[in-house]
Design an enzyme around this catalytic site. Sequence first.
Site, PDB file in Angstrom:
ATOM      1  N   GLY A 266       0.847  -1.189   0.000  1.00 15.80           N
ATOM      2  CA  GLY A 266       0.000   0.000   0.000  1.00 15.80           C
ATOM      3  C   GLY A 266       0.876   1.230   0.000  1.00 15.80           C
ATOM      4  CB  SER A 267       0.098   4.737   0.484  1.00 19.67           C
ATOM      5  OG  SER A 267      -0.646   4.659   1.667  1.00 19.67           O
ATOM      6  N   GLY A 269       3.045   6.260   3.406  1.00 22.32           N
ATOM      7  CA  GLY A 269       2.666   6.898   4.669  1.00 22.32           C
ATOM      8  C   GLY A 269       2.031   5.915   5.633  1.00 22.32           C
ATOM      9  CB  VAL A 270      -0.673   3.373   5.202  1.00 26.84           C
ATOM     10  CG1 VAL A 270      -1.220   2.201   6.003  1.00 26.84           C
ATOM     11  CG2 VAL A 270      -1.797   4.332   4.841  1.00 26.84           C
ATOM     12  CD  GLU A 294       7.946  -5.197  -1.037  1.00 27.72           C
ATOM     13  OE1 GLU A 294       8.562  -4.211  -1.474  1.00 27.72           O
ATOM     14  OE2 GLU A 294       8.496  -6.079  -0.343  1.00 27.72           O
ATOM     15  CB  CYS A 328       3.271   0.502  -7.027  1.00 27.36           C
ATOM     16  SG  CYS A 328       3.655  -1.148  -7.606  1.00 27.36           S
TER      17      CYS A 328
END
Length: 545
Positions: A266-267, A269-270, A294, A328
Site C-alpha cells: 500500500g502507500s 505513509g500508511v 511494498e 505502483c
Amino acid sequence: MLKGFFNVPPAVNEPVLNYGPRSVERAALKAALEAARSQQVDIPMYIGADEVRTGNLKELRPPHDHKHLLGTFHFGDKSHVNAAIDAALAAKADWENLPWEQRAAIFLKAADLVAGPYRATINAATMLGQSKNAYQAEIDAACEFVDFLRFNVQYMTEIYQQQPPVSGKGIWNRVEQRPLEGFVFALTPFNFTAIAGNLPASAAMMGNVVVWKPADTQVYAANVIMQIFKEAGVPPGVINLIYADGPEVGEVVFNHPDFAGIHFTGSTGVFQNIWQTIGTNIHKYKTYPRIVGETGGKDFVLAHPSANADVVAVALLRGAFEYQGQKCSAASRAYIPASLWPAVKEHMVREMATFKMGPTEDFENFINAVISEVSFDKLAKYIDDAKADDSVELIAGGNYDKSQGWFIEPTVIKVDDPFYVTMCTELFGPVLSVYVYEDDQFEQIMDTIDKTSIYALTGSIISQDRYAIAQATQRLRNAAGNFYVNDKPTGAVVGQQPFGGARGSGTNDKAGSMINLLRWVSPRTIKETFDPPKDYRYPFLQKEL
Ligand SMILES: NC(=O)c1ccc[n+]([C@@H]2O[C@H](COP(=O)([O-])OP(=O)(O)OC[C@H]3O[C@@H](n4cnc5c(N)ncnc54)[C@H](O)[C@@H]3O)[C@@H](O)[C@H]2O)c1
Ligand SMILES: N[C@@H](CCC=O)C(=O)O
C-alpha cells in the site's frame, strides 16, 4: 501419513489470453460481466468457519458507473478483529502440523481454479469493482495470481530443501522451517487482485495463520478470492477475511501479544505509521514481528539522445496510462532530451487522441475510471494547479468528469522545474510529468533523477547507445528496485522479474520470490550427535608422560 520426498509440478507462467473478437474467452467474460451486473451480492466477513454479517452495510459500485450497485459488504469493528485473531490461533496447530505437500496441494488447486472455472468470474469482478479493462484484469486477477500461487509452491519446496552443506563426522545437521509463532496480518491494496490474494496466501502456504484485511475498494474481488480459497480446501480459520476501519484494525492487531508479522502492500505513509506503531509496542509481543511492506513509487523513464522516439512514446503511453496510472510501477516522470522531444510529443499527442475512455464492459475502452471520488478529487486538483502554473505547459488531456464515473483524462504536462511537485509526489493516476533536458546534460540528469523523490521502485533507460545503458544502469542502481532497459517500467512477471523497490518504496522483499517466503518462516537448526562423549575431559587435559 504419506512419506516421501515429493516434487511439485514445475511452475510455468500462466498464458495471457487475448480476448479478441469472437474468442471463447471473450464470450465467457462478457457472460460473467452480465451475470455480475444483473445481481447484487451480499458479502460477509469470513471468520473461522463462519460467514459473519453485521448489518452495517457498505456499498460496492463500479468506479466507472457509480450509479450502479454491485452489492454490499458487512463492515465489522474491533470485536471482529479479535474474533478473527482467535479463529486464526485456534486453527494454528492443525495447520502447521499438516504435511507441507498437503498445503502445496491446496494452493496448486487454488491456482487451477483461478486459471480455469473462476477465470471469467475473478476477471469480471476486477473489471467491475476496480475498473480494469479486460487485458489489465487478465494479467492481474488471472495470470499474476496464478503465477504467485504456482511459483510460490515451487519456492516453498526449494526453501525446505536447503539444508546445511556439511555434517561433521558422527553428526547430522538439519534445518527445519517453522511457521512464525502467532498470526500474520495481511493488509492489501485496491489496485491488484493478485496482490490481495498473494499476501495472505504466501504466508499461509508456509504454515502460518492469517488475518486479512483488504482495501474497501477491492472487497468485491476479494470475496471471489475467498470463495476460491475455500473451494481449494483452505481450512476454516487459516485465512480470515475481515472488513473494518484500517486504524481500528491496527489498534487491535498491533497491540496483540501473538502478532507475528505484517504482510503489507500500500502507500508509504500508511506503512511508515504501521512500522512506528510496531516499534512503540515492541515490548508487547512474544516474538519480533516480521515487517514486510511494498509501498509507493515515483517511477521514471529516462530517454537518451540515441533512443528511438517511437519506443520512448509507446513506453510512456503504456507505462503511464494503463490502468489509469494506478500501478505502483507506473511511469509518472519522464526525462526526454531536447532533440527527441518534438518527435516523442508528436507521437504521444497523436496516439492519445485515439484513446477511448469509458466503462470496462465496452472492450474498446483503453482507459477506464480511477478508483474513487477521493482519488478523482485529488487528481483534479493537481491538474488544476498545473494548468494555473506559468511554469507548466499542458501537452495533452487535462479534463475530468465525475457525472457517470471517476474519469480523469490521461494528461501530460511539461514542467520547467525538474523538482515541480508532480515530479516528486506519487499522484497514483493518469498524469505524466515530462522534463526536457539539454542533450549534453545526460550525466547531470541522472543525478537529478536519483535525488528527486523519496521512492526507488521502478525506472527505465531507453537508449540505443550501449555506453549510455551501462552508465545509467550503474548510476541509477539505487533509484529503482526494478530497472528496465528499452522497456516500460510496468508489467513485472512472477518468476521472471521479482518485484519490489527500496528507499521509500518498501522493504524490497520481492513479491513472488523465495526472498519473500523466507520472511514467513523461522528456521530451527537441529544438530544430532550419534555417539556422544561420556567423559568431559578433552585429550589435551591428559598428563604428559
Ligand atoms: N510496491 C508495490 O509492490 C505496490 C504494489 C501495489 C500498490 N502499491 C502502492 O499502494 C498504494 C495504492 O494502494 P491503496 O490506495 O490501497 O493503499 P493504502 O495505503 O491507502 O491502503 C492499503 C491498505 O491499508 C489500509 N489502510 C489505510 N490506512 C490505514 C491505516 N491508517 N491503518 C491501517 N490500515 C490502513 C487500507 O484499507 C488498505 O487495506 C500506492 O501507494 C501504490 O504505490 C505498491
Ligand atoms: N507488479 C506490477 C505493479 C504492482 C503495483 O501496483 C508491475 O510490475 O507493473
